[in-house]
Each structure stands twice: as C-alpha cells, then as structure tokens.
Design an enzyme around this catalytic site. Sequence first.
Site, PDB file in Angstrom:
ATOM      1  N   HIS A   1     -20.470   8.683  12.737  1.00 46.05           N
ATOM      2  CA  HIS A   1     -20.300   7.233  12.860  1.00 46.05           C
ATOM      3  C   HIS A   1     -18.904   6.819  13.318  1.00 46.05           C
ATOM      4  O   HIS A   1     -18.753   5.788  13.964  1.00 46.05           O
ATOM      5  CB  HIS A   1     -20.573   6.541  11.517  1.00 46.05           C
ATOM      6  CG  HIS A   1     -22.025   6.532  11.144  1.00 46.05           C
ATOM      7  ND1 HIS A   1     -22.551   5.698  10.184  1.00 46.05           N
ATOM      8  CD2 HIS A   1     -23.077   7.278  11.603  1.00 46.05           C
ATOM      9  CE1 HIS A   1     -23.864   5.910  10.064  1.00 46.05           C
ATOM     10  NE2 HIS A   1     -24.200   6.885  10.904  1.00 46.05           N
TER      11      HIS A   1
ATOM     12  N   CYS B   1      -2.614  15.624   1.677  1.00 49.48           N
ATOM     13  CA  CYS B   1      -1.553  15.345   0.707  1.00 49.48           C
ATOM     14  C   CYS B   1      -2.191  15.449  -0.677  1.00 49.48           C
ATOM     15  O   CYS B   1      -3.313  15.959  -0.792  1.00 49.48           O
ATOM     16  CB  CYS B   1      -0.873  13.996   0.971  1.00 49.48           C
ATOM     17  SG  CYS B   1      -1.870  12.525   0.657  1.00 49.48           S
TER      18      CYS B   1
HETATM   19  C1  RB5 Z   1       3.156  13.374  -3.657  1.00 46.02           C
HETATM   20  O1  RB5 Z   1       3.560  13.514  -4.981  1.00 46.02           O
HETATM   21  C2  RB5 Z   1       1.936  12.463  -3.586  1.00 46.02           C
HETATM   22  O2  RB5 Z   1       2.287  11.150  -3.858  1.00 46.02           O
HETATM   23  C3  RB5 Z   1       1.310  12.577  -2.216  1.00 46.02           C
HETATM   24  O3  RB5 Z   1       0.944  13.902  -1.990  1.00 46.02           O
HETATM   25  C4  RB5 Z   1       0.049  11.774  -1.989  1.00 46.02           C
HETATM   26  O4  RB5 Z   1      -0.885  11.968  -3.005  1.00 46.02           O
HETATM   27  C5  RB5 Z   1       0.241  10.352  -1.656  1.00 46.02           C
HETATM   28  O5  RB5 Z   1      -0.694   9.588  -1.376  1.00 46.02           O
END
Ligand code: RB5
Length: 144
Positions: free
Chosen positions: A101, A68
């Site tokens: 680990h 993400c």
């Molecule tokens: C999305 O904008 C962002 O919040 C997500 O990709 C991530 O970084 C969340 O932890």
Amino acid sequence: MSNEVIAIASDHGGFDLKELLKADLEEMGYGIVDLGCHDNSSVNYPDYANKMAAALLNDTAKRGVLICGSGIGISIAANRHAHIRAALVHDGLTAKLSREHNDANVLVLGGRTTGIEVAKDCLKIFLDTKFEGGRHQTRIDIMS
Ligand code: RB5
C-alpha cells in the site's frame, strides 16, 4: 540470490539487531552497505536517518533498513526527507502492507521492541513484497 544492495543503519538502541539482520541479509544473498553506528556507544538517531536519506538519494542503495530503540525517532527523522517512505513495522502484516500500500523504501524496526525472529520475518517480507500501485500510487502522489 540477489545483486541488490541494501543500506542499513541504526543508533545504539538498534545496534545489536542491526548486526543480526546483516547476517540475515548476507544469507539471503543481498549486498550490504552499513552506514553505522558501529558499536553500542550512545549516538543521535537523526544522524543515521540522514545518512540513509543521503545513501538513497545518491543511489548507493534503492532500499534500506533503519533501527533505533523503539523505531519511532528514526522513522520520524527519516520521513522528513521527501524521497523517503519509512515504515515502522511490528509484524509480518505491517511489513507486507508497508510495501503493498505504501511502497515503503525504508523498513524501520525497534531494536528494543521487536524480537529477532519477528524482525527477520519483517525483513524478508519487506524485501519480497511488491507495491500494488493503482489507487495506492494516487495517494502517494498526493504526498509529493
Ligand atoms: C535512544 O535511547 C532511544 O531514545 C532511541 O533509540 C529511540 O528509541 C528513539 O526514538
């Protein structure tokens, strides 16, 4: 070359890095199951962590990669599943330790925080490094 299939998923914040790492996985000879997302449109990262959890539970793949924007949200979401050990890593050393680990079965990267060359390095090290077992297995057993 490897016959192993690696599952990969991201939200929109990790989409670009996911596409680059797919090419890298292919080059290394891995099969790929892409669980989405499939473009830069805004989506919710827990949905992709849940897709990864399902894919590992039904043996579509034994190991996966989640991305993400920061790597934080999707690792929190993935680690809510008892069979997932998702490790957010930032360099080769943390990637190596996540395997040696922690026997991590999911590598987590931040698409907005980690550059492509470091991410590629993390991916290769994660895939190539063996779990050390022993005292580390004892600690993992405490979590199950
Ligand atoms: C999305 O904008 C962002 O919040 C997500 O990709 C991530 O970084 C969340 O932890």
